[in-house]
Design an enzyme around this catalytic site. Structure first.
Site, short mmCIF file in Angstrom:
data_model
loop_
_atom_site.label_atom_id
_atom_site.label_comp_id
_atom_site.label_asym_id
_atom_site.label_seq_id
_atom_site.Cartn_x
_atom_site.Cartn_y
_atom_site.Cartn_z
N LYS A 140 30.58 38.46 26.91
CA LYS A 140 30.29 38.66 28.32
C LYS A 140 30.51 40.13 28.64
O LYS A 140 31.42 40.76 28.08
CB LYS A 140 31.23 37.81 29.19
N HIS A 143 33.75 42.17 33.14
CA HIS A 143 33.73 41.82 34.56
C HIS A 143 34.74 42.66 35.32
O HIS A 143 35.81 42.97 34.82
CB HIS A 143 34.05 40.32 34.71
N HIS A 146 38.50 41.93 35.49
CA HIS A 146 39.47 42.29 34.45
C HIS A 146 40.05 43.69 34.65
O HIS A 146 40.91 44.12 33.88
CB HIS A 146 38.82 42.21 33.07
#
Length: 580
Positions: A140, A143, A146
């Site tokens: 992923k 984001h 985080h």
């Protein structure tokens, strides 16, 4: 330094009350600078703790007791005034000695040790500290959610290292679990190797979104996901090869983001690393009678004090596959065996508090006393983090926008210097603004993201810290020929000089506080206050046009302030700029 004066006051009290000096040190604190133009005493002694601890009688009028003790303490060459107020004795230090002792390290090459070599910090436990932070999920894009774990963990690691600990910085990647079953099944249906090569994380993100949507109403996809994860757990080569490819791609992409943030790791670990240790852990839990099978066929541990199943932790699914906590138990045991840490700190959002409470309980239940040295540092959520294009999903978008906005602000400002690489400066200052906005309040609090307030050049922002540091660097550079290895401390008696010195007196105390509660807000607010005091000093203490001895003394003060500011900024994870 502050500890010299604290010790002198403690010695005076020890002689008067026939006690050890050590008993007075915890009750002696530097007085905060509250108003820019108002000098107070330098240290204060609270009588309350002395009464509570039996050093002074706990009965009787505390005001009379304070007056009586103060009357026995006489000013001397170190303390020029002793006064009282509401159960507090205030001590004012000789002004020449205050400047001499505090600024001494900055002429002897001990800039980096200022505050850190205080005896106040000698009681802190040293040793090996393992900090687990950031920990994004592979396959992923990084984001924005985080960001907090990454910068908070980096601050804790920097602080512990500055205090003399051996720090292991660990990124524990989410690289196992049922989501990879879903991604594996999704890639089999919607994946494309060409797109994976062109834009790997974007393509994996698109596949994951698509398969999630399909799985909502397609039982076949759910079953395919369970099958793929079971293949991973059995280490079947085809599933493992695809998973390995996803992992390598992700780590490579993440490292570019970490480099921009100035964040580094000693170890890239992950849940997958501990799969082989899980069977042994499960067997131990069975042998100790902790692991039981529920009516649904799941593996559970009852953590309720009365054994009434009010606090149950599930560590195995009914099909025998593991969960996040199963792997966390194995990981903690493995880390102690491998690194022999003295403390282990997990940095995650506050929604995982129960997870870590259960983890530590299970470790203690298996007889591992070192579980007492494990600690969870929780943090709140960021609300309203958006770019101009809409809702933010990826951290790179946030970093790009911070740089772009900062560059625009710099071009609009009449104070901006000509820079060799304005984009690089804008990047560093923009990231500083992000970090300082995040660190200003208690970590557990949620906060509202505000681009405009965050990027203001004046006010309590990371931009203000960077601007002040650059201004000090410029001042010192312009006056490079002025000798400051020696200076006349008597020439730093102006109100503005004394306020900066009084503020520096508190540095070791806030380092001690930060080391105990691991909250960056203490350091952020200390540095912001220092910058406001420096801003006043720039106006009121000119170097240019002053007599040489006055210029030398003022430059030593500015040099000391810059060194403390730079060191503090680095601990927070900021990259100080020298021109802007």
């Amino acid at each position: 330094m502050a500890c010299f004066f604290r010790r002198q006051i403690a010695a005076k009290l020890a002689t008067t009350l026939q006690q050890s000096e050590e008993v007075f040190l915890p009750a002696l604190t530097a007085v905060p600078v509250l108003k820019k133009q108002q000098q107070n005493a330098d240290f204060r002694l609270l009588l309350g703790p002395l009464r509570t601890n039996g050093i002074l009688p706990s009965s009787g009028d505390i005001e009379l007791q304070t007056e009586h003790l103060a009357s026995q303490l006489k000013p001397d060459s170190v303390l020029e005034d002793i006064s009282t107020r509401r159960g507090v004795i205030n001590f004012t230090v000789n002004r020449r000695l205050l400047a001499e002792k505090l600024l001494e390290p900055f002429g002897s090459g001990a800039d980096e040790q200022f505050g850190f070599n205080s005896e106040l910090l000698s009681s802190l436990k040293r040793g090996t500290t393992l900090v687990e932070y950031s920990s994004p999920n592979i396959a992923k894009k990084f984001h924005a959610g985080h960001l907090r774990s990454t910068i908070i963990g980096n601050f804790i690691a920097n602080l512990k290292q500055s205090l003399g600990n051996n720090v292991i910085r660990m990124n524990y990647l989410g690289d196992w679990g049922m989501q990879f079953g879903l991604l594996g099944a999704g890639f089999d249906r919607f994946g494309c190797m060409e797109k994976l090569k062109e834009n790997p994380l974007q393509h994996l993100f698109e596949v994951y979104v698509k398969v999630n949507k399909e799985a909502e109403h397609n039982e076949d996809i759910k079953q395919a996901a369970r099958d793929f994860f079971s293949q991973l757990e059995r280490h079947e080569s085809q599933a493992l090869s695809l998973w390995q490819q996803f992992r390598e791609i992700t780590v490579k992409e993440y490292q570019q983001v970490y480099e921009r943030l100035g964040v580094r790791f000693d170890v890239y670990s992950g849940e997958s690393f501990h799969q082989d240790q899980v069977p042994e852990v499960l067997q131990e839990l069975r042998d100790r009678g902790l692991l039981k099978t529920s009516e649904k066929g799941t593996g559970i541990i009852d953590l309720s004090p009365g054994g009434d199943m009010t606090n149950v932790c599930t560590i195995l699914r009914s099909d025998g596959t593991t969960l996040y906590i199963t792997r966390d138990i194995a990981a903690a045991i493995n880390r102690m065996e491998k690194y022999g840490f003295d403390e282990m700190i997990y940095v995650t959002d506050k929604s995982q508090e129960n997870h870590f409470n259960q983890l530590f309980q299970i470790l203690r239940a298996t007889g591992r006393s070192w579980a007492q040295s494990c600690r969870h540092v929780p943090f709140g959520l960021v609300q309203g983090m958006k770019t101009r294009s809409g809702d933010v999903v990826f951290l790179e978008d946030v970093l790009d926008e911070a740089r772009t906005r900062m560059l625009h602000n710099m071009k609009q400002s009449s104070n901006t210097k000509e820079l060799e690489n304005p984009e690089d400066t804008a990047e560093k200052v923009g990231i500083s603004a992000l970090i300082v906005q995040d660190f200003k309040g208690p970590l557990q609090s949620d906060y509202k993201f505000d681009w405009d307030r965050m990027l203001q050049a004046q006010g309590d922002t990371g931009v203000f810290l960077q601007y002040t540091h650059a201004r000090l660097c410029s001042l010192l550079q312009v006056n490079e020929g002025v000798e400051v290895s020696t200076f006349n401390a008597d020439l730093l008696r102006e109100n503005t000089s004394v306020l900066i010195l009084q503020h520096l007196l508190r540095y070791d105390e806030l380092l001690y506080q930060s080391a105990n509660d691991l909250q960056p807000t203490h350091l952020v607010n200390f540095l912001l206050k220092l910058c406001h005091l420096i801003s006043s000093a720039h106006r009121e203490l000119p170097v240019k046009g002053s007599p040489q001895d006055v210029a030398q003394a003022r430059l030593r003060l500015f040099s000391g302030a810059r060194a403390v500011l730079a060191r503090g900024m680095k601990i927070l994870g900021l990259k100080p700029v020298h021109k802007m």
